[in-house]
Enzyme design. Structure first.
Site, PDB file in Angstrom:
ATOM      1  CG  ASP A 110      -7.143  -3.669   0.435  1.00 30.66           C
ATOM      2  OD1 ASP A 110      -7.131  -4.067   1.608  1.00 30.66           O
ATOM      3  OD2 ASP A 110      -6.297  -2.866  -0.016  1.00 30.66           O
ATOM      4  CG  ASP A 155      -2.061  -0.960   1.102  1.00 28.80           C
ATOM      5  OD1 ASP A 155      -2.680  -1.005   0.025  1.00 28.80           O
ATOM      6  OD2 ASP A 155      -2.328  -1.690   2.075  1.00 28.80           O
TER       7      ASP A 155
END
Length: 213
Positions: free
Chosen positions: A172, A34
């Site tokens: 996610d 991320d």
């Protein structure tokens, strides 16, 4: 078959190599990275130097999730760092088709992410340019949010939209032992699991529990 992509943002960065080896030995084939810029989302994480260091630790497939504004300005950095998939946000790209085409030209899988409140129909014109779709089941930028159950319908719709195309669909946000089965029931391919995996006392056992839940 369930595929889990551990989100390294939740790993112990003091012992990042050890955590990578733990999930790799548990059966993980890919890792989720991320990247946050402090603009598109409020948090700031790591950049291409860290991804390059992670690349030196593992041969696993690295999927790099760019939560950044105007991703076209930095695509080269994340491609060169060793990403196998680069995921941009529909909400952050000025020209998604151009960005996705650029990623593919560099022999990297092209992905796009959409926020929980973004209509999945906006992806219809992009479908032929995609290798990977990431459905956010929380709002990006903060750890520990609860799973947004209304996104389950979005997942089912995306699976139908994909048809027989070779596009990976992932989810996610808020995926844990309580939510993972509902997610896979929609027909998606991959779940991204962060704190639901790395915050467990026994990571290999938790990985197995998530597969079996």
């Amino acid at each position: 078959m369930r595929i889990i992509s551990p989100s390294l943002l939740s790993a112990d960065f003091k012992n990042i190599k050890k955590d990578i080896q733990l999930v790799e030995s548990s059966g993980a084939k890919r890792l989720h990275l991320d990247v946050m810029d402090g603009h598109f989302v409020s948090n700031l994480t790591f950049g291409p130097m860290i991804i390059n260091a992670i690349r030196q630790c593992t041969d696993l497939h690295l999927e790099t999730h760019l939560m950044i504004e105007n991703p076209h300005n930095v695509l080269d950095h994340y491609i060169r760092a060793g990403s196998d998939t680069v995921i941009i946000h529909l909400e952050a790209s000025q020209n998604a088709i151009e960005d996705l085409t650029y990623i593919r030209k560099h022999n990297v899988c092209a992905g796009i992410a959409i926020n929980p409140d973004t209509n999945e129909q906006h992806l219809e014109p992009l479908i032929e340019f995609l290798d990977y779709i990431l459905i956010m089941s929380v709002y990006p930028g903060k750890e520990g949010q609860n799973f947004i159950s209304s996104t389950l319908k979005k997942m089912k719709n995306m699976v139908e939209m994909r048809k027989s195309r070779n596009i990976t669909i992932a989810v996610d946000g808020g995926v844990n032992l309580e939510t993972i089965s509902k997610v896979y029931e929609t027909g998606i391919d991959i779940t991204i699991v962060g704190s639901g995996l790395f915050k467990a006392e026994n990571i290999p056992q938790r990985y197995k529990d998530l597969l079996d839940a």
